[in-house]
Design a protein around this motif. Structure first.
Motif, PDB file in Angstrom:
ATOM      1  N   HIS A 163       0.861  -1.185   0.000  1.00 14.27           N
ATOM      2  CA  HIS A 163       0.000   0.000   0.000  1.00 14.27           C
ATOM      3  C   HIS A 163       0.896   1.233   0.000  1.00 14.27           C
ATOM      4  O   HIS A 163       1.645   1.444   0.953  1.00 14.27           O
ATOM      5  CB  HIS A 163      -0.888   0.017   1.239  1.00 14.27           C
ATOM      6  CG  HIS A 163      -1.795  -1.170   1.317  1.00 14.27           C
ATOM      7  ND1 HIS A 163      -3.143  -1.087   1.160  1.00 14.27           N
ATOM      8  CD2 HIS A 163      -1.519  -2.489   1.493  1.00 14.27           C
ATOM      9  CE1 HIS A 163      -3.675  -2.296   1.249  1.00 14.27           C
ATOM     10  NE2 HIS A 163      -2.700  -3.161   1.453  1.00 14.27           N
ATOM     11  N   ARG A 164       0.833   1.984  -1.059  1.00 16.75           N
ATOM     12  CA  ARG A 164       1.669   3.203  -1.130  1.00 16.75           C
ATOM     13  C   ARG A 164       0.845   4.342  -1.699  1.00 16.75           C
ATOM     14  O   ARG A 164      -0.137   4.111  -2.411  1.00 16.75           O
ATOM     15  CB  ARG A 164       2.859   3.023  -2.068  1.00 16.75           C
ATOM     16  CG  ARG A 164       3.685   1.807  -1.915  1.00 16.75           C
ATOM     17  CD  ARG A 164       4.821   1.845  -2.921  1.00 16.75           C
ATOM     18  NE  ARG A 164       5.476   0.562  -3.039  1.00 16.75           N
ATOM     19  CZ  ARG A 164       5.055  -0.395  -3.829  1.00 16.75           C
ATOM     20  NH1 ARG A 164       4.000  -0.221  -4.586  1.00 16.75           N
ATOM     21  NH2 ARG A 164       5.702  -1.544  -3.879  1.00 16.75           N
ATOM     22  N   PHE A 165       1.312   5.559  -1.417  1.00 15.05           N
ATOM     23  CA  PHE A 165       0.720   6.747  -2.035  1.00 15.05           C
ATOM     24  C   PHE A 165       1.818   7.574  -2.688  1.00 15.05           C
ATOM     25  O   PHE A 165       2.948   7.626  -2.200  1.00 15.05           O
ATOM     26  CB  PHE A 165      -0.012   7.600  -0.997  1.00 15.05           C
ATOM     27  CG  PHE A 165      -1.314   6.984  -0.571  1.00 15.05           C
ATOM     28  CD1 PHE A 165      -2.482   7.262  -1.260  1.00 15.05           C
ATOM     29  CD2 PHE A 165      -1.361   6.088   0.490  1.00 15.05           C
ATOM     30  CE1 PHE A 165      -3.678   6.671  -0.900  1.00 15.05           C
ATOM     31  CE2 PHE A 165      -2.560   5.491   0.861  1.00 15.05           C
ATOM     32  CZ  PHE A 165      -3.717   5.787   0.167  1.00 15.05           C
ATOM     33  N   SER A 166       1.437   8.222  -3.779  1.00 14.15           N
ATOM     34  CA  SER A 166       2.381   9.111  -4.457  1.00 14.15           C
ATOM     35  C   SER A 166       2.445  10.444  -3.711  1.00 14.15           C
ATOM     36  O   SER A 166       1.597  10.742  -2.864  1.00 14.15           O
ATOM     37  CB  SER A 166       1.914   9.359  -5.889  1.00 14.15           C
ATOM     38  OG  SER A 166       0.804  10.244  -5.885  1.00 14.15           O
ATOM     39  N   ALA A 167       3.416  11.253  -4.080  1.00 14.77           N
ATOM     40  CA  ALA A 167       3.390  12.663  -3.667  1.00 14.77           C
ATOM     41  C   ALA A 167       2.154  13.304  -4.300  1.00 14.77           C
ATOM     42  O   ALA A 167       1.672  12.825  -5.337  1.00 14.77           O
ATOM     43  CB  ALA A 167       4.657  13.344  -4.185  1.00 14.77           C
ATOM     44  N   PRO A 168       1.612  14.376  -3.694  1.00 14.07           N
ATOM     45  CA  PRO A 168       0.478  15.057  -4.332  1.00 14.07           C
ATOM     46  C   PRO A 168       0.828  15.392  -5.777  1.00 14.07           C
ATOM     47  O   PRO A 168       1.933  15.850  -6.069  1.00 14.07           O
ATOM     48  CB  PRO A 168       0.309  16.324  -3.493  1.00 14.07           C
ATOM     49  CG  PRO A 168       0.902  15.979  -2.162  1.00 14.07           C
ATOM     50  CD  PRO A 168       2.029  15.022  -2.454  1.00 14.07           C
ATOM     51  N   GLN A 169      -0.118  15.136  -6.675  1.00 13.60           N
ATOM     52  CA  GLN A 169       0.144  15.285  -8.106  1.00 13.60           C
ATOM     53  C   GLN A 169      -0.489  16.568  -8.650  1.00 13.60           C
ATOM     54  O   GLN A 169      -1.728  16.641  -8.804  1.00 13.60           O
ATOM     55  CB  GLN A 169      -0.416  14.086  -8.863  1.00 13.60           C
ATOM     56  CG  GLN A 169       0.274  12.773  -8.543  1.00 13.60           C
ATOM     57  CD  GLN A 169       1.734  12.796  -8.971  1.00 13.60           C
ATOM     58  OE1 GLN A 169       2.040  12.726 -10.144  1.00 13.60           O
ATOM     59  NE2 GLN A 169       2.640  12.920  -8.010  1.00 13.60           N
ATOM     60  N   PRO A 170       0.325  17.573  -8.975  1.00 16.76           N
ATOM     61  CA  PRO A 170      -0.243  18.806  -9.551  1.00 16.76           C
ATOM     62  C   PRO A 170      -1.069  18.503 -10.801  1.00 16.76           C
ATOM     63  O   PRO A 170      -2.068  19.174 -11.063  1.00 16.76           O
ATOM     64  CB  PRO A 170       0.996  19.639  -9.901  1.00 16.76           C
ATOM     65  CG  PRO A 170       2.080  19.109  -9.024  1.00 16.76           C
ATOM     66  CD  PRO A 170       1.780  17.659  -8.811  1.00 16.76           C
ATOM     67  N   GLY A 171      -0.677  17.493 -11.565  1.00 21.02           N
ATOM     68  CA  GLY A 171      -1.410  17.148 -12.791  1.00 21.02           C
ATOM     69  C   GLY A 171      -2.711  16.416 -12.528  1.00 21.02           C
ATOM     70  O   GLY A 171      -3.465  16.118 -13.465  1.00 21.02           O
TER      71      GLY A 171
END
Ligand code: FAD
Length: 535
Positions: free
Chosen positions: A67-75
């Motif tokens: 279970h992982r999350f990305s950095a907040p994605q501006p796109g």
């Protein structure tokens, strides 16, 4: 000479799609001791990961996923995106949708690595397929209606989606199953050989790092098993097969990577290799949903199409840029919703530390129980639009010297504006399929994004709000001769004597289609390369 049970000729780190093929093949030679280390469970502990129709249940089993999350994605409207991948024997190939696609000739041409062109990889694919035993699923009335619709907007029916020519092609893709059984890399390459005394498989074995000596030779692998720290000694070579989000992290934890990043986290650099963790890319997708006039009659995403949606892009003329998947909601919508709603609604910090995700997941599961909901779901179908050749590139960076901590992952979705243009063009093409004559007897209103979402601006907002991963992470230990490449054409890590990477991370540029077949092919070829090196 006395026998040391902790000494192995080859140590393979990660028992996923590539790692299982590699371990199975290397251990065919009884004179070689092979150790396969996998952080997750034995597959037999989760029988759904071994059943063809268990893929949806495997996807909701928390134990079978990282279970992982990305950095907040501006796109993506500032959202952090869920970036799960398979955990346990077979890795992502034990929970995936079993879609088996080699990619196209143009994909491998773009790799531009000697020895990895289409004519080089096809023999490996053919041998792999003889063991895996792949096949398409039977046509249904719904899938044939989809083909008829797509043909009327410029696709052509293709009987063999593995012939290297995907531009405009649409058809029944091969799937790796036999009867009721999933034919994952684990099932085909490791499970039948668990009785080989020279093959040692350790599950629940979380690799912490590789130990390098002064000459930058891997002498050992440190891992944790059952709460105890253990060491395996490496006689010949170690091979990283932990997947594109974990292999670069393990390299960095071992002192191989961008020096400044390592130092910032207290890891003593052994070799400055700035390309480690660069070049991350993936296939983002969005789904259009339709409420059909009657129940859809197929149970798998078994129909794939490829096209060039954006006119005037700089891709080679024979390269498709988008992929179209016909998705019957009855196949796995309930399970996909159970997986994604907690990931979308529970903040990442609470997702990791509380039981809130499980509570939300159970609530979503309950919402699908009533008969009228189930009957409604049977009529829903989706058209998944996948950005097949993204231009955006992101990173995987060490976030901590703690081997259990997730790396900082920034896939940089839609950072390159052309990716959004292609996605919007792809959504328009998919709508064209849905509106065409062939699907009229089935088709109902577009539920998502909805008929009024028409302008480029509105479609871009829809894509930013709804885009998600297709779980096709690639490129973070890039193979090649160019600056920033991490491994050479023999998969050898630059600057380290006896270390290779063999998984989706070495892929310089993601194929337009899917990643399980290429990852297994890489595992297959890694075995050939190791054998050749051993003489
Ligand atoms: C839900 C889902 C659906 C997908 N559907 C499809 C599909 O239908 N068709 C397709 O072609 N592709 C699909 N994919 C993608 C495809 O399955 C993957 O790209 C492919 O399996 C990657 O193979 P790999 O060997 O690089 O990594 P993986 O198969 O992910 O294997 C990596 C393994 O390493 C282990 N590992 C990681 N870190 C450590 C550590 N520190 N110590 C020990 N072990 C470790 C992991 O637990 C895992 O088992 C899907 C992926 C997912 C997640």
């Amino acid at each position: 000479m006395s026998f040391d049970p902790d000494v192995f000729d080859y140590v393979i780190l990660g028992g996923g799609s590539a790692g299982c093929v590699l371990a199975g093949r290397l251990s065919e030679d009884p004179s070689l001791r092979v150790l396969l280390l996998e952080t997750g469970d034995r597959a037999e502990r989760h029988p759904e990961s071994l059943r063809a129709d268990g893929y949806k249940d495997a996807f909701v089993n928390d134990e079978l996923l990282h279970h992982r999350f990305s950095a907040p994605q501006p796109g993506c409207a500032g959202r952090p995106l869920f970036l799960g991948s398979g955990r346990g024997m077979g890795g992502s190939g034990s929970i995936n949708a079993m879609v088996y696609l080699r990619g196209s000739e143009a994909d491998f041409h773009a790799w531009d690595v000697p020895g990895w062109g289409w004519s080089d990889v096809v023999p490996a694919y053919e041998q792999l397929e003889r063991v895996l035993d792949v096949r398409p699923r039977e046509p249904t009335a719904f899938t044939e209606a989809c083909i008829a619709s797509a043909e009327s907007v410029g696709f052509h029916r293709e009987r063999d989606l593995d012939n290297g020519h995907l531009l405009g092609a649409l058809g029944y893709e091969a799937m790796n199953y036999r009867g009721e059984q999933r034919r994952s890399a684990y099932v085909a390459f490791v499970q039948p050989h668990l009785d080989r005394i020279n093959l040692v498989v350790r599950t629940g074995a979380h690799v912490h790092r590789l130990v390098l000596d002064d000459r930058r030779r891997v002498v050992a692998v440190e891992y944790e098993e059952g709460g105890a720290r253990r060491t395996a000694k490496v006689r010949r070579e170690a091979v990283l097969c932990a997947g594109a989000l974990e292999s670069p992290k393990l390299l960095m934890l071992s002192g191989v990577g961008p020096r400044d990043v390592l130092r910032a986290h207290g890891v003593e650099p052994a070799f400055d290799l700035p390309g480690v963790g660069e070049n991350l890319h993936d296939h983002p997708n969005v789904q259009l949903f339709y409420y059909g006039k009657r129940a859809v009659d197929c149970n798998y995403p078994q129909l794939y199409g490829f096209h060039r949606a954006l006119a005037g892009s700089d891709l080679p003329p024979d390269q498709a840029d988008t992929c179209y998947v016909f998705y019957p909601a009855r196949s796995s919508f309930r399970e996909a919703t159970m997986r994604m709603v907690p990931a979308l609604t529970v903040p990442p910090a609470l997702y990791r530390r509380t039981r809130l995700p499980q509570v939300v997941k159970a609530g979503v599961g309950m919402a699908f129980r009533p008969g009228f909901v189930r009957r409604a779901v049977e009529r829903v179908y989706g058209l998944v639009v996948i950005l097949g050749k993204p231009k955006s590139r992101g990173t995987v960076r060490l976030a901590s010297a703690d081997p259990r901590a997730q790396a900082d992952i920034d896939p940089a979705y839609f950072a390159d504006p052309q990716d959004m243009e292609t996605m919007i063009a792809g959504v328009r093409l998919a709508r064209g399929i849905a509106d065409a004559e062939g699907l009229r007897p089935w088709g109902g209103p577009e539920v998502l994004p909805g008929r009024f979402v028409r302008s480029d601006r509105a479609l871009a907002a829809f894509v930013r709000r709804m885009a998600m991963t297709t779980y096709h992470y690639a490129g973070t230990c890039r193979m090649g001769q160019v600056a920033g490449s991490v491994v050479d054409a023999q998969l050898r890590v630059r600057g380290v004597e006896n270390l290779r990477v063999a998984d989706a991370s070495i892929i310089p540029e993601v194929p337009v289609s899917a990643l399980n077949a290429p990852s297994m092919m890489i595992g297959w070829r890694a075995a050939d390369l190791l054998r050749a090196a051993a003489g």
